[in-house]
Design a protein around this motif. Sequence first.
Motif, PDB file in Angstrom:
ATOM      1  N   HIS A   1      -5.008   3.549  -4.670  1.00 38.15           N
ATOM      2  CA  HIS A   1      -5.677   2.512  -5.448  1.00 38.15           C
ATOM      3  C   HIS A   1      -4.765   1.865  -6.489  1.00 38.15           C
ATOM      4  O   HIS A   1      -5.037   0.745  -6.934  1.00 38.15           O
TER       5      HIS A   1
ATOM      6  N   CYS B   1      -1.591  -4.284  -3.578  1.00 36.35           N
ATOM      7  CA  CYS B   1      -2.037  -4.647  -2.227  1.00 36.35           C
ATOM      8  C   CYS B   1      -1.177  -5.785  -1.682  1.00 36.35           C
ATOM      9  O   CYS B   1      -1.079  -6.843  -2.323  1.00 36.35           O
TER      10      CYS B   1
ATOM     11  N   THR C   1      -8.921  -3.203  -5.593  1.00 39.21           N
ATOM     12  CA  THR C   1      -7.608  -2.595  -5.403  1.00 39.21           C
ATOM     13  C   THR C   1      -7.318  -2.513  -3.908  1.00 39.21           C
ATOM     14  O   THR C   1      -8.178  -2.832  -3.084  1.00 39.21           O
ATOM     15  N   LEU C   2      -6.139  -2.067  -3.567  1.00 36.24           N
ATOM     16  CA  LEU C   2      -5.890  -1.640  -2.194  1.00 36.24           C
ATOM     17  C   LEU C   2      -6.804  -0.455  -1.909  1.00 36.24           C
ATOM     18  O   LEU C   2      -6.887   0.477  -2.712  1.00 36.24           O
TER      19      LEU C   2
ATOM     20  N   THR D   1      -7.557  -2.651   3.103  1.00 32.24           N
ATOM     21  CA  THR D   1      -7.653  -4.032   2.634  1.00 32.24           C
ATOM     22  C   THR D   1      -7.709  -4.038   1.111  1.00 32.24           C
ATOM     23  O   THR D   1      -7.553  -3.001   0.465  1.00 32.24           O
ATOM     24  N   TYR D   2      -7.936  -5.193   0.543  1.00 34.91           N
ATOM     25  CA  TYR D   2      -8.142  -5.343  -0.901  1.00 34.91           C
ATOM     26  C   TYR D   2      -9.644  -5.325  -1.132  1.00 34.91           C
ATOM     27  O   TYR D   2     -10.352  -6.257  -0.757  1.00 34.91           O
TER      28      TYR D   2
END
Length: 263
Positions: free
Chosen positions: A131, A135, A183-184, A211-212
Amino acid sequence: MQPIHIREIPNEIVQYVGDINSIRFPRQGCTSDVGIIENKSNIFALKRTKEPLYSLWLNEEVSVLNCLSTKTNLPIPKVKKFIVESSKNHSWALIEYLEGVTLRSALTNEKNQEKRKNLIYNFGKVLSQIHSTPCPVELMPDKPWIDDMLFKAEYNLRHFKVDGSEELLEKIKMNIPNKFKQTLIHGDYTIDNVLVHNGRISGVIDWAGGTYGDPRYDVSLAVRPKPNVFENGDREVFFEGYGRRIIDNKEYDYFVNGLYEFF
């Protein structure tokens, strides 16, 4: 899921691997057939999908892994080959093999309570690392993550067999949690998708949902109760490793018993 026979493997993959010394089959999941292939010098994981939805997920996983392997230092496998057999509607991914057993298996077999707590602590810590990783722009969705997930949830309900219902879909559409810093995310961060080797977390696999997006989704899936795992004080240890608690009971219920029912 069915074992993969060597004769079924596409020529492009066979040529890349070379002489196959052995192929074995680990505990199978619900979305793909998995074989562990060894030649004289390397070990690979080979995944085959047959259903359209699962093939779509495999394609997405390959794209995410290709992106993250070049732009991050996360403990993930590299993709060696990806083949789509259009005539059979099969997809194949040859992926670097990461040594280890699933965290579920490691926790089930670990009798030392301190070592067990350490595994759960690091399960949380690795998720925190994911996290906090920037990303890549290639993984940024065109629309807000929750909007995209709700769109996919409705599509999956209409086209595939899922656990969710029409009533549940309307409920989660009407009760979206408050906005949270995106976040990622991994997208399916569970004890079955984290590997352990020699008492340490050795890798994170199955990145189709990378993903984001909303990190609360990852956290919620991570702490779902399983037999002898996250049934007592494990959550507190997990959140110590993660660094903070970012979900309440209502948010947990939304993601685990709501949104996730369509995936």
